[in-house]
Design a protein around this motif. Sequence first.
Motif, PDB file in Angstrom:
ATOM      1  N   VAL A   1      39.493  57.528  14.153  1.00 61.54           N
ATOM      2  CA  VAL A   1      38.060  57.590  14.435  1.00 61.54           C
ATOM      3  C   VAL A   1      37.661  56.378  15.269  1.00 61.54           C
ATOM      4  O   VAL A   1      38.244  55.307  15.150  1.00 61.54           O
ATOM      5  CB  VAL A   1      37.219  57.661  13.140  1.00 61.54           C
ATOM      6  N   HIS A   2      36.671  56.556  16.112  1.00 63.30           N
ATOM      7  CA  HIS A   2      36.168  55.489  16.982  1.00 63.30           C
ATOM      8  C   HIS A   2      35.001  54.820  16.254  1.00 63.30           C
ATOM      9  O   HIS A   2      33.962  55.434  16.040  1.00 63.30           O
ATOM     10  CB  HIS A   2      35.717  56.083  18.315  1.00 63.30           C
ATOM     11  N   VAL A   3      35.168  53.572  15.882  1.00 59.79           N
ATOM     12  CA  VAL A   3      34.172  52.854  15.100  1.00 59.79           C
ATOM     13  C   VAL A   3      33.032  52.370  15.996  1.00 59.79           C
ATOM     14  O   VAL A   3      33.258  51.645  16.952  1.00 59.79           O
ATOM     15  CB  VAL A   3      34.805  51.658  14.359  1.00 59.79           C
ATOM     16  N   LEU A   4      31.812  52.787  15.663  1.00 59.17           N
ATOM     17  CA  LEU A   4      30.624  52.341  16.382  1.00 59.17           C
ATOM     18  C   LEU A   4      29.977  51.164  15.668  1.00 59.17           C
ATOM     19  O   LEU A   4      29.577  50.195  16.297  1.00 59.17           O
ATOM     20  CB  LEU A   4      29.609  53.477  16.500  1.00 59.17           C
ATOM     21  N   ALA A   5      29.861  51.264  14.330  1.00 59.16           N
ATOM     22  CA  ALA A   5      29.196  50.211  13.562  1.00 59.16           C
ATOM     23  C   ALA A   5      29.614  50.274  12.103  1.00 59.16           C
ATOM     24  O   ALA A   5      29.925  51.350  11.586  1.00 59.16           O
ATOM     25  CB  ALA A   5      27.681  50.347  13.663  1.00 59.16           C
ATOM     26  N   ILE A   6      29.607  49.114  11.460  1.00 58.57           N
ATOM     27  CA  ILE A   6      29.808  49.018  10.009  1.00 58.57           C
ATOM     28  C   ILE A   6      28.870  47.913   9.535  1.00 58.57           C
ATOM     29  O   ILE A   6      28.974  46.772   9.974  1.00 58.57           O
ATOM     30  CB  ILE A   6      31.256  48.643   9.639  1.00 58.57           C
ATOM     31  N   VAL A   7      27.934  48.275   8.664  1.00 58.23           N
ATOM     32  CA  VAL A   7      26.949  47.309   8.187  1.00 58.23           C
ATOM     33  C   VAL A   7      26.923  47.284   6.665  1.00 58.23           C
ATOM     34  O   VAL A   7      27.225  48.280   6.006  1.00 58.23           O
ATOM     35  CB  VAL A   7      25.536  47.613   8.745  1.00 58.23           C
ATOM     36  N   LYS A   8      26.557  46.127   6.126  1.00 58.64           N
ATOM     37  CA  LYS A   8      26.527  45.951   4.679  1.00 58.64           C
ATOM     38  C   LYS A   8      25.357  46.731   4.091  1.00 58.64           C
ATOM     39  O   LYS A   8      24.230  46.642   4.574  1.00 58.64           O
ATOM     40  CB  LYS A   8      26.406  44.472   4.326  1.00 58.64           C
TER      41      LYS A   8
ATOM     42  N   ARG B   1      23.865  53.872  21.484  1.00 57.85           N
ATOM     43  CA  ARG B   1      23.485  52.492  21.835  1.00 57.85           C
ATOM     44  C   ARG B   1      23.007  51.737  20.593  1.00 57.85           C
ATOM     45  O   ARG B   1      23.341  50.581  20.375  1.00 57.85           O
ATOM     46  CB  ARG B   1      22.398  52.482  22.905  1.00 57.85           C
ATOM     47  N   TRP B   2      22.177  52.400  19.787  1.00 55.32           N
ATOM     48  CA  TRP B   2      21.657  51.795  18.559  1.00 55.32           C
ATOM     49  C   TRP B   2      22.805  51.403  17.633  1.00 55.32           C
ATOM     50  O   TRP B   2      22.844  50.283  17.131  1.00 55.32           O
ATOM     51  CB  TRP B   2      20.698  52.771  17.875  1.00 55.32           C
ATOM     52  N   ALA B   3      23.756  52.320  17.418  1.00 53.58           N
ATOM     53  CA  ALA B   3      24.887  52.054  16.528  1.00 53.58           C
ATOM     54  C   ALA B   3      25.734  50.899  17.049  1.00 53.58           C
ATOM     55  O   ALA B   3      26.092  49.989  16.297  1.00 53.58           O
ATOM     56  CB  ALA B   3      25.736  53.317  16.359  1.00 53.58           C
ATOM     57  N   GLU B   4      26.046  50.919  18.335  1.00 50.52           N
ATOM     58  CA  GLU B   4      26.846  49.828  18.896  1.00 50.52           C
ATOM     59  C   GLU B   4      26.113  48.496  18.808  1.00 50.52           C
ATOM     60  O   GLU B   4      26.724  47.457  18.646  1.00 50.52           O
ATOM     61  CB  GLU B   4      27.266  50.139  20.328  1.00 50.52           C
ATOM     62  N   GLY B   5      24.785  48.531  18.888  1.00 45.80           N
ATOM     63  CA  GLY B   5      23.991  47.313  18.753  1.00 45.80           C
ATOM     64  C   GLY B   5      24.086  46.716  17.356  1.00 45.80           C
ATOM     65  O   GLY B   5      23.973  45.503  17.183  1.00 45.80           O
ATOM     66  N   LEU B   6      24.300  47.573  16.350  1.00 45.13           N
ATOM     67  CA  LEU B   6      24.471  47.074  14.975  1.00 45.13           C
ATOM     68  C   LEU B   6      25.802  46.338  14.829  1.00 45.13           C
ATOM     69  O   LEU B   6      25.906  45.376  14.082  1.00 45.13           O
ATOM     70  CB  LEU B   6      24.414  48.227  13.969  1.00 45.13           C
ATOM     71  N   GLY B   7      26.831  46.840  15.515  1.00 46.72           N
ATOM     72  CA  GLY B   7      28.138  46.192  15.501  1.00 46.72           C
ATOM     73  C   GLY B   7      28.876  46.316  14.176  1.00 46.72           C
ATOM     74  O   GLY B   7      28.508  47.088  13.302  1.00 46.72           O
ATOM     75  N   VAL B   8      29.929  45.518  14.048  1.00 43.52           N
ATOM     76  CA  VAL B   8      30.763  45.506  12.848  1.00 43.52           C
ATOM     77  C   VAL B   8      30.500  44.202  12.113  1.00 43.52           C
ATOM     78  O   VAL B   8      30.683  43.121  12.674  1.00 43.52           O
ATOM     79  CB  VAL B   8      32.265  45.640  13.210  1.00 43.52           C
TER      80      VAL B   8
ATOM     81  N   ASP C   1      23.687  61.602  20.750  1.00 43.12           N
ATOM     82  CA  ASP C   1      22.652  61.232  21.701  1.00 43.12           C
ATOM     83  C   ASP C   1      22.890  59.794  22.168  1.00 43.12           C
ATOM     84  O   ASP C   1      23.224  58.925  21.357  1.00 43.12           O
ATOM     85  CB  ASP C   1      21.283  61.347  21.011  1.00 43.12           C
ATOM     86  N   PRO C   2      22.740  59.501  23.464  1.00 42.37           N
ATOM     87  CA  PRO C   2      22.977  58.138  23.954  1.00 42.37           C
ATOM     88  C   PRO C   2      22.134  57.074  23.241  1.00 42.37           C
ATOM     89  O   PRO C   2      22.582  55.952  23.062  1.00 42.37           O
ATOM     90  CB  PRO C   2      22.614  58.223  25.437  1.00 42.37           C
ATOM     91  N   VAL C   3      20.925  57.432  22.813  1.00 40.28           N
ATOM     92  CA  VAL C   3      20.081  56.460  22.104  1.00 40.28           C
ATOM     93  C   VAL C   3      20.712  56.105  20.756  1.00 40.28           C
ATOM     94  O   VAL C   3      20.760  54.936  20.369  1.00 40.28           O
ATOM     95  CB  VAL C   3      18.644  57.013  21.913  1.00 40.28           C
ATOM     96  N   LEU C   4      21.235  57.107  20.048  1.00 39.12           N
ATOM     97  CA  LEU C   4      21.932  56.864  18.783  1.00 39.12           C
ATOM     98  C   LEU C   4      23.172  56.008  19.013  1.00 39.12           C
ATOM     99  O   LEU C   4      23.417  55.039  18.289  1.00 39.12           O
ATOM    100  CB  LEU C   4      22.310  58.183  18.122  1.00 39.12           C
TER     101      LEU C   4
END
Length: 197
Positions: free
Chosen positions: A102-109, A142-149, A137-140
């Motif tokens: 799987v391609h990880v976009l974000a992991i948050v606590k 971008r938002w997820a990648e902005g959260l990061g790991v 959706d590109p907005v989703l």
Amino acid sequence: MTTNNMQCVETECTQEGQPYEIGGVHLIMCQYHRYQLATKSKERARKVIAELDSIGAITHHTEGWTYMVRMANGMVKIGTTKNPELERFQGLSREKNQGVPVHVLAIVKGGESLEYLFHEKWFSLKVPGRMEEFHPDPVLLRWAEGLGVDSEVNTDRYEGWIEKRHNRKDAPIPEVFGGVVEQMAQLRESEAESFWE
């Protein structure tokens, strides 16, 4: 007609059921009705958590980690895990992603309560018939990648599993952390170019 006398408890359902436990209650349910019950339960929880969040009643989220990953079918899965070493991603890759990491976009606590908030936020993109999958959706994205790991998450084990799985120690590990928005933009450009050729 059932073969072992374990018929789904849902009224007028003639499908064979399997044992299912929810909230300490044991039921015999077919797969369809089990999914329906789980969906309704998650929907109620999502609405309650969103309402509590809107009035500022949530002081901290449940234990665990909420992740957003891109699946081989292109969809974004928003789920939770209690293990910050990402063992969940190995199983998810094998069982639900055609064996592709799987391609990880974000992991948050934050566990299920945060997951429910994210599900509420992106509910308009939810894939019908899928409990945790959303259209990319590109907005989703971008938002997820902005959260990061989150820095507490240990990505070494997952990256090591990918390397071992592909058995190419000197080859670069496939890009599974970040960069999906840029990859999509490049893909759109190449598709546009080939369309006009």
